[in-house]
Motif scaffolding. Sequence first.
Motif, PDB file in Angstrom:
ATOM      1  N   ALA A  88       0.816  -1.210   0.000  1.00 10.01           N
ATOM      2  CA  ALA A  88       0.000   0.000   0.000  1.00 10.01           C
ATOM      3  C   ALA A  88       0.853   1.265   0.000  1.00 10.01           C
ATOM      4  CB  ALA A  88      -0.920   0.008   1.211  1.00 10.01           C
ATOM      5  N   LEU A  89       2.075   1.184   0.544  1.00 16.89           N
ATOM      6  CA  LEU A  89       2.886   2.398   0.699  1.00 16.89           C
ATOM      7  C   LEU A  89       3.894   2.555  -0.443  1.00 16.89           C
ATOM      8  CD1 LEU A  89       3.356   2.315   4.566  1.00 16.89           C
ATOM      9  CD2 LEU A  89       1.880   3.809   3.247  1.00 16.89           C
ATOM     10  N   ARG A  90       3.505   2.133  -1.605  1.00 20.09           N
ATOM     11  CA  ARG A  90       4.384   2.244  -2.770  1.00 20.09           C
ATOM     12  C   ARG A  90       4.811   3.680  -3.031  1.00 20.09           C
ATOM     13  NH1 ARG A  90       0.604  -1.246  -6.620  1.00 20.09           N
ATOM     14  NH2 ARG A  90      -0.722  -0.824  -4.834  1.00 20.09           N
ATOM     15  N   GLY A  91       3.922   4.625  -2.695  1.00 23.46           N
ATOM     16  CA  GLY A  91       4.227   6.020  -3.012  1.00 23.46           C
ATOM     17  C   GLY A  91       4.977   6.752  -1.913  1.00 23.46           C
ATOM     18  N   LEU A  92       5.308   6.069  -0.827  1.00 24.64           N
ATOM     19  CA  LEU A  92       5.940   6.752   0.306  1.00 24.64           C
ATOM     20  C   LEU A  92       7.331   7.248  -0.071  1.00 24.64           C
ATOM     21  CD1 LEU A  92       4.986   7.249   3.237  1.00 24.64           C
ATOM     22  CD2 LEU A  92       6.553   5.442   3.917  1.00 24.64           C
ATOM     23  N   ARG A  93       7.585   8.513   0.268  1.00 28.05           N
ATOM     24  CA  ARG A  93       8.894   9.080  -0.057  1.00 28.05           C
ATOM     25  C   ARG A  93       9.733   9.352   1.179  1.00 28.05           C
ATOM     26  NH1 ARG A  93       9.184  12.934  -4.882  1.00 28.05           N
ATOM     27  NH2 ARG A  93       7.980  11.848  -6.457  1.00 28.05           N
ATOM     28  N   ARG A  94       9.075   9.664   2.303  1.00 29.47           N
ATOM     29  CA  ARG A  94       9.851   9.969   3.518  1.00 29.47           C
ATOM     30  C   ARG A  94       9.317   9.134   4.666  1.00 29.47           C
ATOM     31  NH1 ARG A  94      12.886  14.296   5.464  1.00 29.47           N
ATOM     32  NH2 ARG A  94      12.547  15.444   3.538  1.00 29.47           N
ATOM     33  N   LEU A  95      10.226   8.474   5.358  1.00 31.28           N
ATOM     34  CA  LEU A  95       9.853   7.635   6.486  1.00 31.28           C
ATOM     35  C   LEU A  95      10.770   7.955   7.659  1.00 31.28           C
ATOM     36  CD1 LEU A  95       8.297   5.254   7.722  1.00 31.28           C
ATOM     37  CD2 LEU A  95       9.908   3.712   6.625  1.00 31.28           C
ATOM     38  N   GLU A  96      10.155   8.345   8.782  1.00 32.03           N
ATOM     39  CA  GLU A  96      10.943   8.627   9.982  1.00 32.03           C
ATOM     40  C   GLU A  96      10.641   7.577  11.030  1.00 32.03           C
ATOM     41  OE1 GLU A  96      10.799  12.597  11.491  1.00 32.03           O
ATOM     42  OE2 GLU A  96      10.974  13.477   9.478  1.00 32.03           O
ATOM     43  N   LEU A  97      11.682   6.865  11.428  1.00 37.04           N
ATOM     44  CA  LEU A  97      11.553   5.802  12.438  1.00 37.04           C
ATOM     45  C   LEU A  97      12.595   6.042  13.519  1.00 37.04           C
ATOM     46  CD1 LEU A  97      11.255   2.572  10.219  1.00 37.04           C
ATOM     47  CD2 LEU A  97       9.447   3.626  11.538  1.00 37.04           C
ATOM     48  N   THR A  98      12.622   7.226  14.097  1.00 39.90           N
ATOM     49  CA  THR A  98      13.696   7.548  15.039  1.00 39.90           C
ATOM     50  C   THR A  98      13.271   7.262  16.474  1.00 39.90           C
ATOM     51  OG1 THR A  98      13.010   9.813  15.450  1.00 39.90           O
ATOM     52  CG2 THR A  98      14.338   9.441  13.504  1.00 39.90           C
ATOM     53  N   SER A  99      14.277   7.084  17.348  1.00 40.91           N
ATOM     54  CA  SER A  99      14.069   7.024  18.801  1.00 40.91           C
ATOM     55  C   SER A  99      13.021   6.015  19.238  1.00 40.91           C
ATOM     56  CB  SER A  99      13.660   8.408  19.336  1.00 40.91           C
ATOM     57  OG  SER A  99      14.584   9.373  18.958  1.00 40.91           O
ATOM     58  N   SER A 100      13.004   4.842  18.623  1.00 42.82           N
ATOM     59  CA  SER A 100      12.029   3.831  19.031  1.00 42.82           C
ATOM     60  C   SER A 100      12.702   2.542  19.467  1.00 42.82           C
ATOM     61  CB  SER A 100      11.051   3.545  17.894  1.00 42.82           C
ATOM     62  OG  SER A 100      10.305   4.702  17.624  1.00 42.82           O
ATOM     63  N   HIS A 101      13.999   2.642  19.777  1.00 41.03           N
ATOM     64  CA  HIS A 101      14.725   1.512  20.335  1.00 41.03           C
ATOM     65  C   HIS A 101      14.707   0.290  19.426  1.00 41.03           C
ATOM     66  CE1 HIS A 101      16.950   0.011  23.687  1.00 41.03           C
ATOM     67  NE2 HIS A 101      16.731   1.132  24.325  1.00 41.03           N
ATOM     68  N   PHE A 102      14.739   0.495  18.118  1.00 44.71           N
ATOM     69  CA  PHE A 102      14.868  -0.632  17.191  1.00 44.71           C
ATOM     70  C   PHE A 102      16.219  -1.305  17.408  1.00 44.71           C
ATOM     71  CE2 PHE A 102      11.850  -0.375  13.416  1.00 44.71           C
ATOM     72  CZ  PHE A 102      10.862   0.211  14.171  1.00 44.71           C
ATOM     73  N   LEU A 103      16.189  -2.632  17.623  1.00 47.95           N
ATOM     74  CA  LEU A 103      17.434  -3.378  17.800  1.00 47.95           C
ATOM     75  C   LEU A 103      17.950  -3.905  16.476  1.00 47.95           C
ATOM     76  CD1 LEU A 103      16.530  -5.418  20.983  1.00 47.95           C
ATOM     77  CD2 LEU A 103      18.122  -3.522  20.833  1.00 47.95           C
ATOM     78  N   PHE A 104      17.032  -4.126  15.542  1.00 48.65           N
ATOM     79  CA  PHE A 104      17.418  -4.646  14.227  1.00 48.65           C
ATOM     80  C   PHE A 104      16.397  -4.183  13.213  1.00 48.65           C
ATOM     81  CE2 PHE A 104      14.328  -7.499  15.900  1.00 48.65           C
ATOM     82  CZ  PHE A 104      13.647  -8.028  14.818  1.00 48.65           C
ATOM     83  N   LEU A 105      16.738  -4.325  11.942  1.00 44.79           N
ATOM     84  CA  LEU A 105      15.780  -4.028  10.885  1.00 44.79           C
ATOM     85  C   LEU A 105      15.339  -5.352  10.287  1.00 44.79           C
ATOM     86  CD1 LEU A 105      17.288  -0.997   8.981  1.00 44.79           C
ATOM     87  CD2 LEU A 105      15.425  -1.018  10.606  1.00 44.79           C
ATOM     88  N   PRO A 106      14.063  -5.689  10.369  1.00 42.88           N
ATOM     89  CA  PRO A 106      13.612  -6.932   9.754  1.00 42.88           C
ATOM     90  C   PRO A 106      13.975  -6.928   8.263  1.00 42.88           C
ATOM     91  CG  PRO A 106      11.893  -6.021  11.125  1.00 42.88           C
ATOM     92  CD  PRO A 106      12.967  -4.982  11.048  1.00 42.88           C
ATOM     93  N   GLN A 107      14.291  -8.112   7.779  1.00 45.55           N
ATOM     94  CA  GLN A 107      14.802  -8.270   6.425  1.00 45.55           C
ATOM     95  C   GLN A 107      13.916  -7.598   5.374  1.00 45.55           C
ATOM     96  OE1 GLN A 107      15.214 -12.359   5.567  1.00 45.55           O
ATOM     97  NE2 GLN A 107      16.569 -12.072   3.846  1.00 45.55           N
ATOM     98  N   ASP A 108      12.595  -7.693   5.576  1.00 43.18           N
ATOM     99  CA  ASP A 108      11.674  -7.252   4.527  1.00 43.18           C
ATOM    100  C   ASP A 108      11.027  -5.910   4.843  1.00 43.18           C
ATOM    101  OD1 ASP A 108      10.353  -8.125   6.696  1.00 43.18           O
ATOM    102  OD2 ASP A 108       9.103  -9.609   5.679  1.00 43.18           O
ATOM    103  N   ILE A 109      11.614  -5.152   5.769  1.00 40.80           N
ATOM    104  CA  ILE A 109      10.931  -3.922   6.197  1.00 40.80           C
ATOM    105  C   ILE A 109      10.867  -2.896   5.067  1.00 40.80           C
ATOM    106  CG2 ILE A 109      13.019  -2.874   7.196  1.00 40.80           C
ATOM    107  CD1 ILE A 109      11.183  -1.773   9.419  1.00 40.80           C
TER     108      ILE A 109
END
Length: 420
Positions: free
Chosen positions: A208-229
């Motif tokens: 659904a988010l094919r058109g997304l141009r900017r994504l902010e995922l800061t300060s959320s204590h992500f330990l890893f990035l899932p392979q397919d994110i």
Amino acid sequence: MSGGCSRGPGAGDAWLRLARLALVLLGWVSSNSLTSLATSSTSSASFLASAVSAQPPLRSQCPPLCECSEAARTVKCVNSDLTEVPADLPPYVRNLFLTGNQLAVLPAGAFARGPLLAELAALNLSGSHLQEVRAGAFENLPSLRQLDLSHNPLHKLSPFAFSGSNASVSAPSPLVELILSHVLPPVDKEEKWSIEGMVAAALRAGQALRGLRRLELTSSHFLFLPQDILVQLPGLRHLDLRNNSLVSLTSVNFRNLTHLESLHLEDNALKVLHNGTLAELQGLPQVRVFLDNNPWVCDCHMADMVTWLKETEVVQSKARLTCAFPEKMRNRVLLELNSSDLECDPILPPSLQTSYVFLGIVLALIGAIFLLVLYLNRKGIKKWMHNIRDACRDHMEGYHYRYEINADPRLTNLSSNSDV
Ligand SMILES: *[C@@H]1O[C@H](CO)[C@@H](O)[C@H](O)[C@H]1NC(C)=O
Ligand SMILES: *[C@@H]1O[C@H](CO)[C@@H](O)[C@H](O)[C@H]1NC(C)=O
Ligand SMILES: *[C@@H]1O[C@H](CO)[C@@H](O)[C@H](O)[C@H]1NC(C)=O
Ligand SMILES: *[C@@H]1O[C@H](CO)[C@@H](O)[C@H](O)[C@H]1NC(C)=O
Ligand SMILES: *[C@@H]1O[C@H](CO)[C@@H](O)[C@H](O)[C@H]1NC(C)=O
Ligand SMILES: *[C@@H]1O[C@H](CO)[C@@H](O)[C@H](O)[C@H]1NC(C)=O
């Protein structure tokens, strides 16, 4: 004179003609301006009429606890402890602020309970205590380009939050900018729950988010990035992952993000970037990568990254990157390292090795002194051994006596009979 006289009437003629011309011109101009005035007045009249006809339904709609500005196409319902999205939002709204409320749950069609908000382009739900965003929460917002969900303790983000509640129909979302920063809820240790997996599922559902141009995922204590994110976000230009706890990037695939322009990875826990990741970043045509404030480990595994750093133009302010470990390399600049600096230590670091040699010598000396003392005291020791042997013998005899008493069959019979 006669020449002058004859010239007189000639000149008068010319004047007359000029005056007539001027009059004609004047008339033409005035008639023209009149008609233009007329047309403008009719157009303004029709504009007024349309404005008047459109006015009454618009003006009546401003929900309680909100401020509406039709001129700015903005509605602000901020810091009002609202527990749900107002149903009667005015249809002209383009910018909607619902920050600082107590929304808790955003149900399906949360913005589709009144007239269609066809023009809503920017929606800010920052800091509204949202814990749950259900499937299809942003349905029926055909113009929504920017969504800010930051500073909410998101415990449940439906995989279909952005794609729509009917999972079989994956209508593309109009979203261009999505802000999911500071969304870590207080961690419940009992639960097997990962914010990384939850966010990844919502980002890839139904493409659904094919058109997304900017994504902010800061300060959320992500330990890893899932392979397919990132695989379903082919249009991404800007990806901001600052201030998380990312340790490694080996599992992520950046290759398909061919439009990526900026990748922010500052203030994470990255130790080294391996060949695969380096090749992927180098393959993106216009990317700039930001890597400051990561605890780089400068041992033999860092050699590939240092070689790459010296050549690449991709990393911004690469001269600022420094080692954090091991101790002897702390604060050394990555770009200034030689391959001879980057060693994986043998089992013991050299400083410790010398101290172990010293310890060995000391132990050997103590052992030798002990043996010497034993030798010098050999007579005393023999006497002491005899004493011990005698003591042992006395003791053993006592034991032997007691054992014989216990083993005497008459005595055991006696004791068992007395029991009956
Ligand atoms: C949303 O509102 C918050 C709080 O007012 C503000 O800090 C933030 O910048 C806004 N988000 C956007 C994208 O403007
Ligand atoms: C989802 O969409 C499909 C295709 O339009 C339709 O057949 C189905 O009934 C829808 N399901 C729901 C739950 O609305
Ligand atoms: C970094 O993230 C933590 C939570 O993970 C937050 O408490 C802190 O304020 C953030 N720092 C900045 C500068 O945003
Ligand atoms: C990513 O790119 C590879 C080729 O480089 C292609 O085979 C694959 O389908 C792409 N994946 C997506 C999700 O677009
Ligand atoms: C990484 O790539 C370089 C150059 O392509 C190569 O020399 C090196 O051996 C590779 N490192 C590893 C660990 O495969
Ligand atoms: C790197 O090694 C070269 C010789 O191999 C030496 O001349 C140079 O000083 C070294 N640089 C650093 C920063 O150790």
